[in-house]
Every structure is written in C-alpha cells, then in structure tokens.
Design a protein around this motif. Structure first.
Motif, PDB file in Angstrom:
ATOM      1  N   PHE A  49      -3.229  46.590  93.299  1.00 32.48           N
ATOM      2  CA  PHE A  49      -2.427  46.292  92.103  1.00 32.48           C
ATOM      3  C   PHE A  49      -1.664  44.977  92.325  1.00 32.48           C
ATOM      4  N   TYR A  50      -1.045  44.834  93.516  1.00 26.70           N
ATOM      5  CA  TYR A  50      -0.282  43.617  93.820  1.00 26.70           C
ATOM      6  C   TYR A  50      -1.190  42.422  94.088  1.00 26.70           C
ATOM      7  N   LEU A  51      -2.351  42.687  94.667  1.00 30.79           N
ATOM      8  CA  LEU A  51      -3.287  41.579  94.915  1.00 30.79           C
ATOM      9  C   LEU A  51      -3.766  40.996  93.580  1.00 30.79           C
ATOM     10  N   GLU A  93       0.508  48.283 104.804  1.00 35.26           N
ATOM     11  CA  GLU A  93       1.258  48.849 105.941  1.00 35.26           C
ATOM     12  C   GLU A  93       1.661  50.295 105.661  1.00 35.26           C
ATOM     13  N   HIS A  94       2.061  50.573 104.393  1.00 34.87           N
ATOM     14  CA  HIS A  94       2.434  51.949 104.036  1.00 34.87           C
ATOM     15  C   HIS A  94       1.234  52.880 104.228  1.00 34.87           C
ATOM     16  N   ALA A  95       0.071  52.412 103.737  1.00 37.30           N
ATOM     17  CA  ALA A  95      -1.147  53.237 103.878  1.00 37.30           C
ATOM     18  C   ALA A  95      -1.423  53.491 105.365  1.00 37.30           C
ATOM     19  N   GLU A 143      12.564  53.418 101.652  1.00 37.88           N
ATOM     20  CA  GLU A 143      11.804  52.232 101.263  1.00 37.88           C
ATOM     21  C   GLU A 143      11.717  52.123  99.736  1.00 37.88           C
ATOM     22  N   GLN A 144      11.519  53.258  99.056  1.00 39.90           N
ATOM     23  CA  GLN A 144      11.401  53.225  97.591  1.00 39.90           C
ATOM     24  C   GLN A 144      12.715  52.812  96.937  1.00 39.90           C
ATOM     25  N   ILE A 145      13.849  53.216  97.515  1.00 39.76           N
ATOM     26  CA  ILE A 145      15.148  52.796  96.947  1.00 39.76           C
ATOM     27  C   ILE A 145      15.194  51.273  96.987  1.00 39.76           C
ATOM     28  N   GLU A 146      14.837  50.705  98.135  1.00 39.93           N
ATOM     29  CA  GLU A 146      14.893  49.258  98.307  1.00 39.93           C
ATOM     30  C   GLU A 146      13.896  48.556  97.378  1.00 39.93           C
ATOM     31  N   GLU A 147      12.694  49.096  97.273  1.00 38.98           N
ATOM     32  CA  GLU A 147      11.675  48.452  96.429  1.00 38.98           C
ATOM     33  C   GLU A 147      12.105  48.432  94.965  1.00 38.98           C
ATOM     34  N   GLU A 148      12.608  49.573  94.491  1.00 42.98           N
ATOM     35  CA  GLU A 148      13.045  49.610  93.083  1.00 42.98           C
ATOM     36  C   GLU A 148      14.209  48.655  92.856  1.00 42.98           C
TER      37      GLU A 148
HETATM   38 FE   LIG Z   1       5.724  49.736  96.849  1.00 43.05          FE
END
Ligand SMILES: [Fe+2]
Ligand SMILES: [Fe+2]
Length: 174
Positions: free
Chosen positions: A23-25, A52-54, A126-131
C-alpha cells in the motif's frame, strides 16, 4: 508454543503487514510520478517499516514453533493523486490496522496467552505513534493546503523525516 488459532491469526496479520508495505510502496510510486521526492521518500520509509512489522511476527511464529503461512497479498487500491487524499487514506488504513492489532490482543487475552499478549504490546504502542504521526501530517496539509509553496514545504519536511526513519532503520539493523 502457541495455539493453532493464535498462530493463524498472527499469520493473517503478517499478510496484512505485507499488504501495508505494498500500500505504501504504491503511494510512494504515485508521489514519485507527481515529482514529490520528500513525500515519496516518506512513503518508501513506511514501506520498509511495514516489512519490518511482518518480519517481527514471522520471527515470533518461528520462535514459538508455530507454522508460518505466506499467502497471496491483495493489490493495493488506486488512490487519487492528491496529497490530502493520500494521507487521508493512510490515516484510515492505520486506524484499521490498530483495530486488527486490538483484536489480536483480545484473542491472546481470551486464551490467557501471556507471551503473545506481551509480544503484541510493541504493536499497540507502535500504532499510537503511527496514527499520531499521520494525523499531524494530515492536519498540516489540511491547514496549509496541498498545492504550490505549501506543498513544497511539506515535501521538504517529509524528506527530512524520511531520512531520520532511514537512519533509525540502519541503527536497528546494525
Ligand atoms: Fe503502519
Ligand atoms: Fe504495521
């Protein structure tokens, strides 16, 4: 050792993290096509983070002697070539991922699987930071607009952020 059910749910999340990477690529390629080098570098850095998450989840399944299943990864949907739209889609995507991670934690708790629960805490944080990061970018793009000089400033700013993420990734790899 974790349950088969827990493992299959983490496998599904590995697939979603790989989807996130693509999606990001795709967004990075779109920004490249729009000559937005900074935006492209930022989305490319996100692509690396999602892989990295995967890989964190992949390693966890192996360490827990669980079966890793790599399935088909869905193609990312096309997004309008507008920077506001690209970040709106990013925010709603990340909110969806947060819900997925919360479901995984709920399941780990229902099984009293303490190891998986603790493993997932990193992703919750990580999700808190990403959002928060995406919300911040989106707020600025909405405030200043995604055209002309303000777009150039945001593009330059994201180029710097992408560099920092790249350096952080290098440090983690080292
Ligand atoms: Fe993400
Ligand atoms: Fe992720």
């Amino acid at each position: 050792m974790i349950s088969q059910e827990m493992a299959s749910r983490i496998n599904a999340q590995i697939n979603r993290e790989m989807y996130s990477a693509n999606f990001y690529l795709a967004l990075s390629a779109q920004a490249e096509a729009m000559s937005l080098r900074g935006v492209a570098a930022w989305f490319f850095a996100k692509h690396g983070e999602e892989l990295e998450h995967a890989m964190k989840m992949y390693r966890y399944l192996i360490d827990q002697d669980a079966v890793v299943r790599i399935g088909d990864v869905a193609a990312p949907e096309a997004v309008e070539p507008s920077v506001i739209e690209m970040f709106e889609r990013t925010l709603s995507h990340e909110r969806g991922v947060t819900a997925n991670i919360n479901d995984l934690v709920d399941h780990a708790l229902s099984e009293k699987d303490h190891a998986t629960n603790i493993f997932l805490h990193w992703f919750v944080t990580e999700q808190i930071e990403e959002e928060a990061t995406v919300n911040d970018i989106l707020g600025r793009v909405r405030l200043f607009g995604d055209q002309g000089q303000s777009l150039m400033l945001i593009d330059n700013e994201l180029a710097d952020v992408a560099k920092q993420i790249g350096q952080a990734q290098d440090t983690t790899a080292a």
